[in-house]
Design a protein around this motif. Structure first.
Motif, PDB file in Angstrom:
ATOM      1  N   GLN A  27     -23.940  -0.714  -3.022  1.00 57.85           N
ATOM      2  CA  GLN A  27     -22.783  -0.603  -2.071  1.00 57.85           C
ATOM      3  C   GLN A  27     -21.565  -1.121  -2.279  1.00 57.85           C
ATOM      4  OE1 GLN A  27     -22.984   2.153  -0.027  1.00 57.85           O
ATOM      5  NE2 GLN A  27     -25.060   2.726  -0.694  1.00 57.85           N
TER       6      GLN A  27
ATOM      7  N   GLU B 156     -21.939   1.321   8.604  1.00 60.09           N
ATOM      8  CA  GLU B 156     -21.014   1.090   7.346  1.00 60.09           C
ATOM      9  C   GLU B 156     -21.928   1.741   6.216  1.00 60.09           C
ATOM     10  OE1 GLU B 156     -19.994  -2.985   6.872  1.00 60.09           O
ATOM     11  OE2 GLU B 156     -19.623  -3.288   8.756  1.00 60.09           O
TER      12      GLU B 156
ATOM     13  N   THR C  28     -12.580   2.558  -3.928  1.00 64.08           N
ATOM     14  CA  THR C  28     -11.079   1.981  -3.256  1.00 64.08           C
ATOM     15  C   THR C  28     -10.199   1.451  -4.594  1.00 64.08           C
ATOM     16  OG1 THR C  28     -12.144  -0.378  -3.095  1.00 64.08           O
ATOM     17  CG2 THR C  28     -12.221   1.262  -1.107  1.00 64.08           C
TER      18      THR C  28
ATOM     19  N   GLN D  79     -18.190   0.818  -3.501  1.00 65.44           N
ATOM     20  CA  GLN D  79     -17.081   0.418  -2.570  1.00 65.44           C
ATOM     21  C   GLN D  79     -15.990   0.095  -3.404  1.00 65.44           C
ATOM     22  OE1 GLN D  79     -17.481  -2.295   0.657  1.00 65.44           O
ATOM     23  NE2 GLN D  79     -15.961  -1.406   1.776  1.00 65.44           N
TER      24      GLN D  79
END
Length: 188
Positions: A78, A35, A86, A82
């Motif tokens: 992170q 990930e 997104t 993200q």
């Protein structure tokens, strides 16, 4: 046997993770999952294997994070990357989101992040959203209003003001010149 986790600095996209997965598997490591910012191996490895693992990670432009504070800062980064990539809409403030995700007091996270990165979490989030906006503008698939909405701005005007403050250009002017004015996500 129990799996083993490694936190990786500067892994900012899924493509990065896939490249790293291929290199690790080519070297004989059994990767269970990758990930953003984390690699999980199927089983623990020896110190000698850890050295080889670290070499492969570094050869691919990343670093293994060993200390707890650096690991926490990387987790914050992170999560923010993200969010920016997104376009996830937050029901609560960013501070609540991070505190809940990381199971830590936000003030502690904020002090640590500012001390390590030299900027606030909120500033880092804004910079990530602006870099994502630049990318979307260059792609040219959405108008400025759609970009503002997708990035969670309350209005196109708010987005335009913040974009100009950070870049020195209005989004429409940036769209006109479409130079490669983006910087790498990990350099923000």
């Amino acid at each position: 046997m129990k799996n083993q986790h490694f936190h990786i600095k500067n892994m900012v996209c899924s493509h990065c993770g896939e490249v790293l997965r291929q290199e690790l598997e080519r070297a004989g490591f059994r990767v269970e999952d990758i990930e953003l910012g984390e690699v999980t191996l199927e089983k623990p490895i020896t110190p000698k294997q850890q050295n080889r693992f670290t070499e492969i990670v570094k050869e691919n432009g990343f670093d293994v994070i060993n200390d707890q504070n650096s690991r926490l800062v990387e987790q914050i980064k992170q999560l923010i990357i993200q969010l920016a990539r997104t376009g996830q809409k937050l029901d609560n403030p960013l501070s609540d989101y991070l505190a809940k995700k990381l199971h830590k007091d936000y003030q502690q996270l904020s002090r640590l992040f500012s001390g390590v990165e030299g900027k606030s979490i909120e500033r880092y989030y804004i910079l990530q959203k602006i870099e994502r906006a630049k990318e979307l503008i260059v792609y040219g698939e959405q108008n400025l209003s759609e970009i503002a909405y997708d990035l969670g701005y309350s209005s196109q005007q708010h987005f335009s003001r913040q974009f100009k403050k950070e870049t020195g250009l209005s989004p429409s002017h940036f769209s006109e010149i479409k130079e490669n004015r983006r910087i790498s996500i990990d350099e923000v």
